[in-house]
Design an enzyme around this catalytic site. Structure first.
Site, short mmCIF file in Angstrom:
data_model
loop_
_atom_site.label_atom_id
_atom_site.label_comp_id
_atom_site.label_asym_id
_atom_site.label_seq_id
_atom_site.Cartn_x
_atom_site.Cartn_y
_atom_site.Cartn_z
CG ASN A 89 68.78 -11.85 -44.12
OD1 ASN A 89 69.87 -12.18 -43.83
ND2 ASN A 89 68.39 -11.89 -45.18
CE1 TYR A 158 77.04 -4.55 -44.37
CE2 TYR A 158 79.36 -5.01 -43.85
CZ TYR A 158 77.91 -5.54 -44.16
OH TYR A 158 77.76 -7.07 -44.05
CE LYS A 162 74.90 -6.00 -41.38
NZ LYS A 162 73.32 -6.91 -41.34
CB ILE A 191 78.35 -15.58 -46.92
CG1 ILE A 191 78.36 -15.72 -45.33
CG2 ILE A 191 77.27 -16.66 -47.38
CD1 ILE A 191 79.08 -17.12 -44.66
#
Length: 254
Positions: A89, A158, A162, A191
């Site tokens: 994570n 980023y 990812k 989120i």
């Protein structure tokens, strides 16, 4: 108690999605090794798990450090003798557009978001195999597939880091299948955590922008991701391997 008698190793579990996942797995019966670069964050997650009646240990792990990862694996081996579940994570982002992006920022983000998942998996998988097999879930993002921007600038380092996670997941799924280890990944949508600026995903203006893409008209919560991770790790998903599961309120649908 879908994870009764299982032992889990979770990175970045000192806050946000990682903490919620640790709490979820512990509630469902797992003993959890809570790892994080923040000793205080990891300790707080352990406190919360134990206060709810669960079992957990803490370890300080910077996922760029193979030595720290190995020490954490040794902690799990000494405490419980086995590992069955891994959640990769830990992740970071820096606020750089293409024009302002430095090599240092590029390397920092890649070393944690992509290389870190490789290093942790390489060190943890042997103990999972020795323990009879299990499952790994890597954390990706919808930004592995699309660029999300309301300003016209992106965060290329980023996105690229990812974007590598789903292919790393597939490659690990192929290689680890013979060791009875399934490997999948979860791609969260927006989120509400402090990973990005909290206000940037919770303000009325942000929600108005996101409603253009969201089919479920709310920002996601860490619990939404934790539930998906828990399911993919469980025997209920025993015939699912090598996939990326979007958990995004329908963001990628349109």
């Amino acid at each position: 108690m879908r994870h009764a008698d299982k032992n889990a190793f979770i990175t970045g579990a000192g806050s946000g999605i990682g903490r919620e996942t640790a709490l979820r797995l512990a509630r469902e019966g797992a003993r959890v090794l809570v790892t994080d670069v923040s000793a205080a964050g990891a300790a707080e997650t352990v406190r919360l798990i134990e206060a709810a009646g669960g079992i957990a240990r803490a370890a300080v792990v910077d996922v760029r450090s193979r030595d720290q990862i190995r020490a954490a694996v040794d902690t799990a081996r000494e405490a419980w003798g086995a590992l069955h579940l891994l959640v990769n994570n830990a992740g970071v982002v820096t606020e750089h557009s293409f024009e302002t992006l430095t090599e240092e920022a590029w390397d920092f983000v890649f070393d944690i978001n992509l290389k870190g998942q490789f290093l942790v998996a390489q060190e943890v998988a042997p103990l999972i195999a020795e323990s009879g097999g299990g499952a790994i879930v890597n954390l990706s993002t919808v930004e592995a597939l699309v660029v999300v921007t309301s300003t016209g600038t992106a965060q290329p380092h980023y996105n690229a880091s990812k974007g590598g996670v789903p292919m790393l997941t597939k490659a690990l799924a192929v290689e680890l299948a013979a060791k009875n280890i399934r490997v999948n990944c979860v791609a969260p949508g927006p989120i509400a955590t402090d990973f990005f600026d909290y206000e940037s995903v919770t303000s009325p203006e942000a929600l108005e922008f996101m409603k253009q893409r969201l089919l479920v008209p709310r920002v996601g919560a860490p619990a939404d991701i934790a539930s998906a991770v828990s399911w993919l790790l469980s025997d209920e998903a025993s015939w699912i391997d090598g996939i990326q599961l979007p958990v995004d309120g329908g963001w990628l649908t349109r």
